[in-house]
Enzyme design. Sequence first.
Site, mmCIF file in Angstrom:
data_model
loop_
_atom_site.group_PDB
_atom_site.id
_atom_site.type_symbol
_atom_site.label_atom_id
_atom_site.label_comp_id
_atom_site.label_asym_id
_atom_site.label_seq_id
_atom_site.Cartn_x
_atom_site.Cartn_y
_atom_site.Cartn_z
ATOM 1 N N GLU A 270 43.678 37.225 28.490
ATOM 2 C CA GLU A 270 44.695 37.236 29.541
ATOM 3 C C GLU A 270 45.728 36.124 29.337
ATOM 4 O O GLU A 270 46.061 35.394 30.268
ATOM 5 C CB GLU A 270 44.036 37.135 30.919
ATOM 6 C CG GLU A 270 43.079 38.291 31.177
ATOM 7 C CD GLU A 270 42.477 38.341 32.571
ATOM 8 O OE1 GLU A 270 42.319 37.273 33.183
ATOM 9 O OE2 GLU A 270 42.182 39.458 33.026
ATOM 10 N N ASP A 344 34.962 43.960 34.760
ATOM 11 C CA ASP A 344 35.370 42.773 35.516
ATOM 12 C C ASP A 344 34.800 42.754 36.934
ATOM 13 O O ASP A 344 35.547 42.966 37.892
ATOM 14 C CB ASP A 344 36.904 42.703 35.575
ATOM 15 C CG ASP A 344 37.409 41.359 36.080
ATOM 16 O OD1 ASP A 344 36.630 40.394 36.051
ATOM 17 O OD2 ASP A 344 38.580 41.286 36.505
ATOM 18 N N GLU A 372 36.084 38.975 44.828
ATOM 19 C CA GLU A 372 37.408 39.478 44.450
ATOM 20 C C GLU A 372 37.504 40.993 44.625
ATOM 21 O O GLU A 372 38.544 41.507 45.031
ATOM 22 C CB GLU A 372 37.681 39.092 42.990
ATOM 23 C CG GLU A 372 38.972 39.641 42.435
ATOM 24 C CD GLU A 372 39.223 39.229 40.981
ATOM 25 O OE1 GLU A 372 38.434 38.428 40.424
ATOM 26 O OE2 GLU A 372 40.216 39.711 40.400
HETATM 27 C C1 GCV Z 1 40.304 33.435 36.080
HETATM 28 C C2 GCV Z 1 39.848 38.659 36.342
HETATM 29 C C3 GCV Z 1 40.467 37.935 37.510
HETATM 30 C C4 GCV Z 1 41.241 36.709 37.060
HETATM 31 C C5 GCV Z 1 40.292 35.825 36.265
HETATM 32 C C6 GCV Z 1 39.744 36.623 35.098
HETATM 33 C C7 GCV Z 1 38.734 35.836 34.283
HETATM 34 O O1 GCV Z 1 40.827 39.246 35.543
HETATM 35 O O2 GCV Z 1 41.290 38.818 38.213
HETATM 36 O O3 GCV Z 1 41.733 36.057 38.183
HETATM 37 O O4 GCV Z 1 40.939 34.654 35.812
HETATM 38 O O5 GCV Z 1 39.093 37.767 35.578
HETATM 39 O O6 GCV Z 1 37.558 36.029 34.535
HETATM 40 O O7 GCV Z 1 39.120 35.051 33.440
#
Ligand code: GCV
Length: 675
Positions: A270, A344, A372
């Site tokens: 990411e 995720d 989340e």
């Molecule tokens: C910390 C998901 C979440 C992100 C998070 C990512 C990760 O994509 O939405 O907020 O980033 O996981 O675990 O690195």
Amino acid sequence: MFRTLRRMAVGLLLAMAVAGPAHADDGYRLWLGSAGGNASVTVEGNSPTLILAADELRRALPANTPPIRLARVKDAGLGNEGYAVRRSGSTLVINGQTDVAVLYGAFALIRHVRSGGDPAQASLRSTPRVALRLLNHWDNLDGSVERGYAGQSLWDWWTLPDYRDPRYTDYARANASIGVNGTVLNNVNAKAESLSAPYIAKAAALADVFRPWGIRVYLSARFSAPIELGGLKTADPRDPAVAAWWQAKADEIYRAIPDFGGFLVKANSEGQPGPRDYGASHADGANMLAAAVKPHGGVILWRAFVYADSDPTDRAKQAYAEFQPLDGQFASNVIVQVKNGPIDFQPREPVHPLFGAMPRTRLAAEFQITKEYLGFATHLAYLGPLFAEALDTPTGHVTQGNEAGQTVADTLTAVSGVSNIGRDRDWTGSTFNQANWYAFGRLAWDPTLPAQAIAREWAAQTFGPDARVIDTASAMMMRSREAVVDYTGAFGLAHLFSSDHHYGPGPWIDDLKRPEWNPVYYHRADRNGIGFDRTRTGSNAIAQYAPAIAARLARPETTPPELLLWFHHLPWEWRMADGRTLWEALARRYDRGVAEVMAMRRDWATLKGRVDPERWAKADTYLAIQTREAKWWRDSSLAYWTSLNGLPLPQGMAAPEHDLAWYKAQHFTHVPGAP
Ligand code: GCV
């Protein structure tokens, strides 16, 4: 007259006893209850940790508890952290090989008594099954918390290192009480600055507070820090100047924090920098950092959460494809940290195929305690069953000593939980969210504990001994996660959440930059069917599982129904085992999810007056929010699916309240937790 008054007084006392605690409780005390004990405790030794253990016992247990003696002993079977609590004559003895083991024993005895056990009969012995039991804070230096729903970060970086908020001690105490032994202070989307001298001093202050409670501090490290902080031209892990920079940085940290745990790294994920930027592998990057902390006894937690927009293969396959071939190449102090599922933290996912597939690599399982994808702070979703389900899943791999079949838990050196803690007075945004922090710690210590038993002991310690409260609250908790699965999308549907804040439904979303960020990528629904074909005719992700598991997943008939659409694309008319069509079964699950939430609210209403008014009212209001949002999920999802499949709703089901256009038009700004 006197007799009448006495009768009234007795009546009042009885009413109070039945009605339960009338005083308000803001939830700050968590499951640790209030002081009020006066047990007699003697300690052999005077370390800060033993003194804390004695204080805990004195504070929690009544004066009529048998006298308690704390002592370190040699008992190899207990390892470094295991404890034994037993009766010796008229005394209760708490033993461990180390001070912190004795502290864990003290908390175990308190838990035993406060969950209804007889102290005089206590005979407890336990060693942790997983060595590192860590919270991961996604806390930013500006005080915000990525995916945090309980207020600002607990760490006040601005006033540290001078001011040591008493809450830091309370935080450590709560963690020690459930066996958590490490904490990563900052977000994996890390700023290089968190490794600068001022921030090392701040982390050191926290480490000082946490140390007597057996908790080590770790930091998330930004892979490009040698460039940003060190002024180097590169962060290439094969460049000796880069390795030297990290070595010097590690030495500097260990001078300030001698028991520093190590670094957690999100690399090439990411948008984060990593070794792949230089054509080096994840093993090259992790091993270079591992060499820097090794002389000090530190570890590197290297995350396997990678997927790339340049990679057209199924996102669920990418982490395995990148990491499995590296098995055997990681240094012995590297732990590859793998999310519980391949995508995720969805309400339900199959376990990640890397578990069991890297026998020569140390592994950590990463769970998300913060919700989340399970309704933020406001939805009641007890995650004990989710954690336990993953930890208990057979990997299908047979290893020496595990001939009967290895579970995910058997593969682990560490368990990490993305924290749900913030500066809210009740720490986690709601009383029931505290149970997720609690369950995480208990299962990290012993992954074989039943989620229900954990729910009951948490409820007893949190609400008190009223059996009706314990029965009702724990029963609500046990069905809550499945309710969320049902109203967000059952049978293995996943990632149907609205845009990047993940608040509410968005199964129709198809216009985000990266294909795998769009819900339509995951459900693949159209006029004819729904689901992601991960068999040989599709992405063949099933081939990443051990052959015995893959064989079962190859056919919809032998795939667990709760994961059906994760692995298969099926016609809407597909016949489920009970003879109903897939469409009917799926549609009715939405109704079931909503009905469960309404039932939870009704059950909670029966506890009015038995739970203190403050916590009761907040939970009641949150259940009302959850009811409204569960209906929103149901209605919008059904409106969308019917727009694709053109099918009528199964008989007797209510039509959605609004049309699809209305649901699509809902937009939200200032959503908590969004990065
Ligand atoms: C910390 C998901 C979440 C992100 C998070 C990512 C990760 O994509 O939405 O907020 O980033 O996981 O675990 O690195």
